[in-house]
Enzyme design. Structure first.
Site, PDB file in Angstrom:
ATOM      1  N   HIS A 181      31.191  24.471   2.526  1.00 12.85           N
ATOM      2  CA  HIS A 181      32.152  24.932   1.534  1.00 12.85           C
ATOM      3  C   HIS A 181      33.305  24.422   1.003  1.00 12.85           C
ATOM      4  O   HIS A 181      33.280  24.382  -0.376  1.00 12.85           O
ATOM      5  CB  HIS A 181      32.440  26.525   2.611  1.00 12.85           C
ATOM      6  CG  HIS A 181      31.759  28.386   2.566  1.00 12.85           C
ATOM      7  ND1 HIS A 181      30.963  27.747   3.176  1.00 12.85           N
ATOM      8  CD2 HIS A 181      32.305  28.781   1.867  1.00 12.85           C
ATOM      9  CE1 HIS A 181      29.845  28.817   3.955  1.00 12.85           C
ATOM     10  NE2 HIS A 181      31.094  29.474   2.972  1.00 12.85           N
ATOM     11  N   LYS A 237      30.608  36.188  11.401  1.00  8.70           N
ATOM     12  CA  LYS A 237      31.927  37.570  12.493  1.00  8.70           C
ATOM     13  C   LYS A 237      33.427  37.536  12.660  1.00  8.70           C
ATOM     14  O   LYS A 237      33.806  36.475  12.212  1.00  8.70           O
ATOM     15  CB  LYS A 237      31.505  37.407  14.274  1.00  8.70           C
ATOM     16  CG  LYS A 237      32.092  35.368  14.311  1.00  8.70           C
ATOM     17  CD  LYS A 237      31.621  35.103  15.930  1.00  8.70           C
ATOM     18  CE  LYS A 237      31.900  34.137  16.520  1.00  8.70           C
ATOM     19  NZ  LYS A 237      31.276  34.020  17.822  1.00  8.70           N
TER      20      LYS A 237
END
Length: 184
Positions: free
Chosen positions: A37, A102
């Site tokens: 990222h 999550k």
């Protein structure tokens, strides 16, 4: 009711997903964790092209284990999503419409989801071996030097997720908890 989703995940499809919906994803998704990222956002900051097209893409926050013989991929359970919070708004603005992970997301991510039309799916942590059975093909497409954190193109079939935060900002972690407390 189980919703079937096929990629690419269009903004129209995103608008039809609501927090709490159980879904099965079929098609292409990409993997990326924080190191990948960071590199993607550095490219965006420089105005350079990304190694994968973010338009209508779903990114799965996972660092899979190596595949055993005869498998497409090793165990592939979700990683904690807040580690991508510094980067997700820029990728959402670049066209990304879905994320799988999550845990909670920060307010900047939720604001970007609402502004651009994106959704956050939850996958069950601890079920990486089972989730990997839904991955039919996996290939590294960028940042091979990152090992498990390289960007992979996954072909998935009936990959199970739950909509945690929808494109209107409704959050299952909040509404689900409230519903439970109200029932006590």
């Amino acid at each position: 009711m189980m919703k079937k989703i096929h990629t690419p995940l269009t903004r129209e499809a995103v608008r039809n997903l609501k927090a709490g919906d159980s879904c099965l994803i079929t098609g292409v998704i990409y993997t990326a964790r924080d190191a990948a990222h960071k590199r993607l956002c550095e490219l965006l900051d420089k105005g350079q092209p990304l190694p994968v097209d973010m338009e209508n893409a779903i990114i799965y926050f996972v660092g899979p284990t190596p595949a055993k013989p005869g498998q497409a991929i090793g165990s592939a359970g979700p990683t904690t999503s807040y580690r991508m919070d510094a980067y997700s708004p820029a990728l959402i603005a670049a066209g990304q419409t879905g994320m799988i992970g999550k845990g909670k997301r920060g307010p900047e991510v939720v604001a970007a989801m609402k502004e651009h039309g994106a959704v956050y799916f939850g996958a069950i942590g601890g079920c990486g071996a089972l989730l990997s059975k839904c991955i039919k093909k996996a290939e590294i497409v960028a940042y091979e030097d990152l090992g498990a954190e390289a960007i992979r193109r996954l072909e998935v079939e009936d990959f199970p997720v739950v909509v945690i935060i929808d494109s209107e900002g409704n959050n299952l972690y909040e509404t689900g908890r409230k519903a439970y407390l109200d029932s006590q």
